[in-house]
Motif scaffolding. Structure first.
Motif, short mmCIF file in Angstrom:
data_model
loop_
_atom_site.label_atom_id
_atom_site.label_comp_id
_atom_site.label_asym_id
_atom_site.label_seq_id
_atom_site.Cartn_x
_atom_site.Cartn_y
_atom_site.Cartn_z
N ALA A 253 -8.82 8.58 10.63
CA ALA A 253 -8.72 9.05 9.26
C ALA A 253 -8.65 7.88 8.29
CB ALA A 253 -7.50 9.95 9.09
N ARG A 254 -7.80 6.92 8.62
CA ARG A 254 -7.63 5.78 7.72
C ARG A 254 -8.93 4.97 7.61
NH1 ARG A 254 -2.55 1.84 6.90
NH2 ARG A 254 -1.52 3.81 6.54
N GLY A 255 -9.62 4.84 8.76
CA GLY A 255 -10.89 4.12 8.77
C GLY A 255 -11.91 4.80 7.85
N LYS B 48 -11.27 6.81 5.35
CA LYS B 48 -10.82 6.65 3.96
C LYS B 48 -11.22 5.29 3.42
CE LYS B 48 -6.48 5.42 3.11
NZ LYS B 48 -5.01 5.44 2.92
N HIS B 49 -10.95 4.24 4.17
CA HIS B 49 -11.29 2.89 3.70
C HIS B 49 -12.80 2.75 3.51
CE1 HIS B 49 -7.29 0.74 4.95
NE2 HIS B 49 -7.10 1.86 4.29
N ALA B 50 -13.57 3.31 4.45
CA ALA B 50 -15.03 3.20 4.34
C ALA B 50 -15.52 3.86 3.05
CB ALA B 50 -15.68 3.84 5.56
N LEU B 51 -14.92 5.00 2.70
CA LEU B 51 -15.39 5.74 1.53
C LEU B 51 -15.05 5.05 0.21
CD1 LEU B 51 -14.74 9.37 2.74
CD2 LEU B 51 -16.96 8.38 2.15
N SER B 52 -14.23 4.01 0.25
CA SER B 52 -13.97 3.27 -0.98
C SER B 52 -15.16 2.39 -1.34
CB SER B 52 -12.73 2.39 -0.85
OG SER B 52 -11.58 3.21 -0.82
N SER B 53 -15.99 2.03 -0.34
CA SER B 53 -17.15 1.21 -0.68
C SER B 53 -18.48 1.90 -0.40
CB SER B 53 -17.08 -0.15 0.02
OG SER B 53 -16.70 0.03 1.36
N VAL C 73 -2.80 -1.82 -9.19
CA VAL C 73 -2.03 -2.46 -8.12
C VAL C 73 -1.88 -1.49 -6.95
CG1 VAL C 73 0.20 -3.55 -7.56
CG2 VAL C 73 -0.65 -3.62 -9.90
N GLY C 74 -1.80 -2.04 -5.73
CA GLY C 74 -1.58 -1.19 -4.56
C GLY C 74 -2.90 -0.85 -3.89
N GLY C 75 -2.89 -0.85 -2.54
CA GLY C 75 -4.10 -0.66 -1.75
C GLY C 75 -4.86 0.61 -2.11
P1 ADP Z 1 3.08 -0.67 -0.55
O1 ADP Z 1 3.13 -1.25 -1.93
O2 ADP Z 1 3.59 0.73 -0.46
O3 ADP Z 1 3.73 -1.55 0.47
P2 ADP Z 1 0.14 -1.22 -0.37
O4 ADP Z 1 -0.06 -1.55 -1.78
O5 ADP Z 1 -0.01 -2.32 0.61
O6 ADP Z 1 1.52 -0.48 -0.10
O7 ADP Z 1 -0.91 -0.04 -0.02
C1 ADP Z 1 -1.12 0.47 1.26
C2 ADP Z 1 -2.07 1.66 1.17
O8 ADP Z 1 -3.34 1.25 0.65
C3 ADP Z 1 -2.34 2.33 2.53
O9 ADP Z 1 -2.23 3.74 2.39
C4 ADP Z 1 -3.79 1.94 2.80
O10 ADP Z 1 -4.49 2.90 3.61
C5 ADP Z 1 -4.36 1.89 1.40
N1 ADP Z 1 -5.62 1.13 1.35
C6 ADP Z 1 -5.82 -0.16 1.70
N2 ADP Z 1 -7.14 -0.49 1.58
C7 ADP Z 1 -7.79 0.64 1.14
C8 ADP Z 1 -9.17 0.97 0.84
N3 ADP Z 1 -10.14 0.08 0.99
N4 ADP Z 1 -9.45 2.22 0.42
C9 ADP Z 1 -8.47 3.14 0.31
N5 ADP Z 1 -7.17 2.91 0.57
C10 ADP Z 1 -6.82 1.67 0.99
#
Ligand code: ADP
Ligand code: MG
Length: 633
Positions: free
Chosen positions: A279-281, A283-288, A350-352
């Protein structure tokens, strides 16, 4: 750079709920240390033999060790057992009540740990990694915390630093750090600017609206004022992983007439983990990419295969994005109340999870500004902490940025009301005094109750602690001259002192937050950590390598026994030789740790990890197949 200057290096640390990072100022650029492994999952595992595993290794093995793997520890920092109640059901490990109402983690061995100690393990790992990379000791750090962190939570963060052998020279609000990383505080605007910081991480969402007030004739320094904060402590990227997992599980169940019910608790943890990795893979793929293929071979000719398009993904997560915007609306309303206007000059991402295009798009549209996305969203906060660190150490010229305290500080007065001594948004450091007297003839003790919050009544504020001024000579009511002084240091951390001026009697106080550690406990833990630091580093590394390698070997050998035949000959031979080499290394290290070089040992472990990737894939597919077969029956 001279050795002296080097030893003064102050690092910046983002101690996150999901991930943590360490950064330094490299010339004029903040850089995150650790290269590809820069992002350290905030996960700590305590093994029975006393070793402590931090980061990716601990995260990946979490399903095997649910009771000893501690994640999301930041949620417990500076919280009482009552504050923490809501968190408990989300945590896999046990939390019990410790001294002074603290929430403590209990390991199956009976050992209890404070959140400060666990956070210290993360800080220590970052510190050691940094030291290995820089080749010099690291003793000072700037650490970031969410803007809404109260006094107890900031105290706890500072204590965690001390336990890890780090002097936290400044605690900075995460949104302030993010704004700093973008240079928003260093390019010297002449007019005040309003900056939004939209921080969507793994499990939490924070929206902050800051006001950057440049220095002028009245204020010698620039400062960031947090005008409004809002957010959701239960909204983050993890939710998206769950939505996709649920989608796959539902479709697999329907298509192959099996019952893969994720809510039932019947699904094997390793299957759940495999699904969550998929699932996470995706999700990450769909960001690009605008679509992502999914293929899970379930055996017996059953292959679950489909394509998730960006459009489908976006309609699935739209309500989740709207929830974040709901918090934004609240923050904007609050900001408008204090500023009279709600326009932003900049919006920092900010944040992933802000990598998700829909998130950026909707956030930008909501605030009507183009979001800043130039910096890596998971690194911005650590980079900003490094900028602040280098300003403090004098390496970077520029005005010192100061924070303001987020919540007012006061004392309980008669009838449960609150007398505020320090108002919110006062810039730090600051001090304030309050004078009063006794209310009863011959009163010899006065109890003082320190609270934090904006409300008028004590019951609506957060209690920070109480203390007594004892041994006042008996005098008629109103005669003693009591003076209480609040001092807030540059970190927003409070110290309180009280004196009766006629007798010169001082209170023996040190304000310890209600659910913090006592000074003695921190001293003891700090001492232990110094002793720990004196341990031979190589020995420590070897011990960790023995533990981790033994776990790897066991895991890989088990799976190799089961699925080795499904691998091609070359892969199998390579794997066998790597298993042999690492086993030898472990045996040698066990009999005489001095006989092995930690770097060679580490490379042998990495080589096996690398060689086992294919085996892991095969075994994950097999475990999914099993699951399907079982639920099939
Ligand atoms: P925190 O501040 O809570 O420690 P982060 O800012 O490091 O967290 O964010 C982590 C989240 O970002 C995770 O849910 C991760 O799956 C998501 N994330 C990281 N890279 C991507 C991406 N390319 N596309 C979507 N989500 C992403
Ligand atoms: Mg974060």
């Amino acid at each position: 750079m001279s050795d002296d200057a080097r030893s003064e290096t102050i690092v910046g640390i983002d101690l996150g709920t999901t991930n943590s990072l360490i950064a330094i100022m490299d010339g004029t650029q903040p850089t995150v240390l650790g290269g590809d492994g820069a992002i350290v999952p905030s996960v700590v595992r305590y093994d029975e033999d006393g070793s402590v595993v931090v980061g990716t290794d601990a995260l990946e093995r979490a399903p095997e060790f649910p009771k000893t793997t501690l994640s999301s520890i930041k949620r417990l920092m500076g919280r009482s057992i009552n504050d923490a109640r809501d968190e408990l059901r989300y945590l896999s490990y046990d939390v019990v009540e410790g001294a002074h109402d603290t929430a403590r983690v209990q390991l199956p061995s009976g050992t209890t740990l404070t959140a400060q100690e666990v956070s210290a393990a993360i800080l220590r790992e970052l510190k050691e990694r940094g030291e290995r990379e820089l080749g010099t000791p690291i003793t000072k750090a700037v650490v970031t915390v969410p803007a809404y962190f109260d006094d107890a939570q900031r105290h706890a963060t500072r204590d965690a630093g001390r336990i890890a052998g780090l002097d936290i020279v400044r605690i900075v609000n995460e949104p302030t750090a993010a704004a700093l990383a973008y240079g928003l505080g260093t390019t010297k605007p002449t007019e005040p600017r309003t900056i939004g910081v939209f921080d969507l991480g793994g499990g939490t969402f924070d929206i902050s609206i800051l006001r950057l007030i440049p220095s002028d004739s009245e204020n010698p320094t620039d400062f960031f004022q947090v005008v409004a904060t809002s957010g959701d402590t239960r909204l983050g990227g993890d939710d998206v992983d769950h939505m996709l997992m649920a989608l796959f599980a539902r479709e697999i169940s329907e298509r192959f007439e099996v019952n893969l019910d994720l809510d039932s608790g019947a699904v094997d943890p390793s299957t759940r983990r495999a699904l969550s990795m998929f699932a996470r893979g995706v999700k990450h793929a769909l960001s690009s990419a605008d679509h992502a293929p999914v293929r899970i071979d379930l055996g017996s000719g059953r292959v679950y295969e489909r394509i998730v398009t960006r459009g489908e993904f976006e309609s699935m997560i739209a309500p989740w994005v709207e929830r974040a915007l709901g918090s934004c609306a609240r923050a904007r309303r609050d900001a408008k109340k204090s500023l009279g206007t709600d326009g932003l000059d900049a919006l920092v991402m900010v944040g992933g999870s802000t990598r998700i295009p829909l998130v950026r798009e909707r956030a930008g549209a909501f605030f009507g500004v183009e979001p800043y996305t130039g910096l890596d969203p998971d690194k911005v906060v650590a980079m900003g902490a490094a900028v602040q660190a280098s300003i403090l150490s004098g390496e970077t010229k520029g005005s010192l940025l100061v924070d303001v305290i987020p919540l007012s500080l006061g004392l309980e007065t008669a009838g449960g009301a609150v007398a505020k001594l320090v108002m919110r948004n006062t810039s730090v450091p600051t001090r304030a005094i309050e004078r009063f007297s006794t209310q009863v003839d011959g009163q010899v003790n006065v109890k003082l109750h320190v609270v934090q919050g904006e409300r008028e009544m004590v019951e609506d504020c957060r209690s920070l602690g109480t203390f007594e001024l004892r041994g006042i000579p008996p005098m008629p009511a109103g005669v003693p001259k009591l003076v209480v002084e609040f001092m807030v240091d540059a970190n927003g951390v409070l110290d309180v002192s009280a004196v009766e001026e006629r007798s010169g009697k001082r209170a023996q106080i040190q304000i310890v937050p209600n659910h913090g550690l006592t000074r003695e406990e921190v001293d003891r833990l700090e001492l232990e950590s110094v002793e720990h630091a004196k341990d031979d580093m190589a020995r420590h590394r070897i011990a960790d390598l023995i533990t981790n390698s033994s776990l790897d070997l066991k895991w890989i050998s088990d799976r190799f026994a089961k699925h080795g035949d499904d691998l091609d000959g070359t892969t199998r031979a390579e794997l066998e030789s790597r298993i042999g080499a690492l086993s030898d290394m472990v045996e040698r290290a066990k009999s005489d740790w001095k006989s092995v070089d930690p770097n060679t040992f580490h490379s042998a472990k990495e080589a096996l990890d690398q060689a086992s990737i294919r085996l892991q894939e095969v075994s994950i597919a097999a475990s999914l197949r099993n699951e399907v077969r079982e639920t099939d029956r």
